[in-house]
Design an enzyme around this catalytic site. Structure first.
Site, short mmCIF file in Angstrom:
data_model
loop_
_atom_site.label_atom_id
_atom_site.label_comp_id
_atom_site.label_asym_id
_atom_site.label_seq_id
_atom_site.Cartn_x
_atom_site.Cartn_y
_atom_site.Cartn_z
N ASP A 54 0.83 -1.22 0.00
CA ASP A 54 0.00 0.00 0.00
C ASP A 54 0.87 1.27 0.00
OD1 ASP A 54 -2.38 1.40 0.01
OD2 ASP A 54 -2.56 1.38 2.20
N HIS B 284 2.58 3.32 -9.04
CA HIS B 284 2.28 1.91 -9.30
C HIS B 284 3.43 1.26 -10.07
CE1 HIS B 284 -1.60 2.36 -7.59
NE2 HIS B 284 -2.12 3.08 -8.57
N LEU C 25 9.66 -21.44 -4.16
CA LEU C 25 8.86 -20.42 -3.46
C LEU C 25 7.49 -20.38 -4.15
CD1 LEU C 25 8.64 -17.70 -1.70
CD2 LEU C 25 9.41 -16.52 -3.73
C1 IPE Z 1 -5.41 -2.58 -0.14
O1 IPE Z 1 -5.07 -1.25 -0.31
C2 IPE Z 1 -5.42 -3.28 -1.46
C3 IPE Z 1 -4.10 -3.49 -2.07
C4 IPE Z 1 -2.96 -3.18 -1.54
C5 IPE Z 1 -4.14 -4.11 -3.37
P1 IPE Z 1 -6.17 -0.12 -0.50
O2 IPE Z 1 -5.41 1.15 -0.70
O3 IPE Z 1 -7.13 -0.48 -1.57
O4 IPE Z 1 -6.94 -0.14 0.88
P2 IPE Z 1 -7.78 0.99 1.61
O5 IPE Z 1 -8.81 1.48 0.64
O6 IPE Z 1 -6.84 2.09 2.00
O7 IPE Z 1 -8.36 0.33 2.81
C1 IPE Z 2 -1.39 0.32 -3.43
O1 IPE Z 2 -1.20 1.68 -3.44
C2 IPE Z 2 -1.72 -0.25 -4.78
C3 IPE Z 2 -3.11 -0.74 -4.92
C4 IPE Z 2 -4.05 -0.65 -4.03
C5 IPE Z 2 -3.43 -1.36 -6.17
P1 IPE Z 2 -2.43 2.68 -3.46
O2 IPE Z 2 -2.83 2.94 -4.87
O3 IPE Z 2 -3.52 2.22 -2.58
O4 IPE Z 2 -1.75 3.99 -2.86
P2 IPE Z 2 -2.37 4.96 -1.77
O5 IPE Z 2 -2.84 4.12 -0.63
O6 IPE Z 2 -3.52 5.66 -2.44
O7 IPE Z 2 -1.26 5.88 -1.40
MG MG Z 3 -4.00 2.47 -0.65
#
Ligand code: IPE
Ligand code: IPE
Ligand code: MG
Length: 259
Positions: free
Chosen positions: A32, A49, A143
């Site tokens: 995240d 990303h 793995l």
């Molecule tokens: C969780 O992150 C999903 C992934 C890392 C793929 P999100 O960014 O979607 O979660 P919330 O919305 O902050 O809970």
């Molecule tokens: C995690 O990073 C990637 C996915 C959820 C696919 P985010 O896109 O959630 O990044 P933040 O949380 O908005 O910073």
């Molecule tokens: Mg996120």
């Protein structure tokens, strides 16, 4: 932008001393903070990303070196469809590119790919790529890389309940035979041991619908960095925290140390 690699990204020999012997068998990563990493630098979310995929490659390599046997990565949640269409499409394209660019090297490195989540509403070419990755690597044993894509734990549990109900209705399963172990066999993660350690980056301290059933006795480490910054040393720091925990599973302490 993507060019074939001449050197392997994943071919890493396990270290002769992978640590104190306390390495978790199964680590699950909630990757995240890509968007915030990019925003802090005035970059588009896509760049976060894209850099996140590089961090993922480092994580897979480090997992192999650290003696971890199962690595689950949360790549796209059932709820991530709520994002703008352009971001969803960027994330789908990054998955496509990751599988196309890295599958051969993952395979050469002895990594088995397993995908969990709902496949039904994914684009047909993505479904084929995921199947190809699973089929090509199915006999690998170094793995297991379990990719949670279009994954939501509540949806997975509901799907398992539906399959169990169908087996009961079809006379193949007696209701009395339903217990926690049998239920786990109907989950997408059937055959994979529960995670020992769940790591989430970005500072958020929640599960966001990830491995709710499977994490019943997992240890949690929340790192105050964004996913694109994750590297070998962050992985080691999380494992060190894990190794210092006293896992009791409802029993008594194996360490019996005073408070
Ligand atoms: C969780 O992150 C999903 C992934 C890392 C793929 P999100 O960014 O979607 O979660 P919330 O919305 O902050 O809970
Ligand atoms: C995690 O990073 C990637 C996915 C959820 C696919 P985010 O896109 O959630 O990044 P933040 O949380 O908005 O910073
Ligand atoms: Mg996120």
């Amino acid at each position: 932008m993507s060019h074939p690699q001449t050197t392997s990204r994943y071919q890493a020999a396990p270290l002769s001393d992978p640590g104190s012997g306390a390495a978790p068998r199964h680590v699950a990563l909630i990757m995240d903070g890509n968007g915030r990493w990019a925003a802090k630098r005035g970059l588009p979310r896509f760049e976060g990303h894209r850099r996140g995929v590089e961090a993922l490659r480092r994580a897979v390599r480090a997992a192999g070196e650290l003696g971890i046997l199962y690595l689950t990565i949360y790549s796209f949640s059932s709820e991530n469809w709520r994002r703008p269409e352009s971001e969803v499409s960027d994330l789908m394209n990054l998955l496509r590119r990751f599988v196309r660019d890295d599958l051969a090297q993952l395979h050469e490195a002895g990594i088995r790919i397993k995908v969990i989540g709902e496949r039904g509403n994914l684009a047909p070419d993505i479904r084929s790529l995921l199947e190809e990755a699973e089929n090509l690597t199915r006999d690998n044993g170094r793995l297991v890389l379990q990719i949670a894509f279009n994954y939501g734990s509540r949806q997975e549990i509901a799907r398992a309940a539906r399959l169990i109900a169908a087996d009961v209705a079809g006379g193949r399963l007696a209701p009395d035979a339903i217990n926690a172990d049998l239920f786990a066999d109907y989950l997408d993660t059937a055959g994979v041991p529960d995670p020992d350690l769940v790591i989430r980056t970005s500072g958020e301290q929640r599960l966001s619908n990830f491995l709710l059933w499977q994490s019943a006795y997992a240890e949690f480490v929340f790192l105050p960095i964004h996913w694109p910054e994750f590297d070998r040393s962050s992985f080691e720091a999380a494992i060190a925290q894990y190794a210092s925990r006293d896992r009791r599973f409802g029993g008594t302490s194996s360490k019996e140390r005073p408070l």
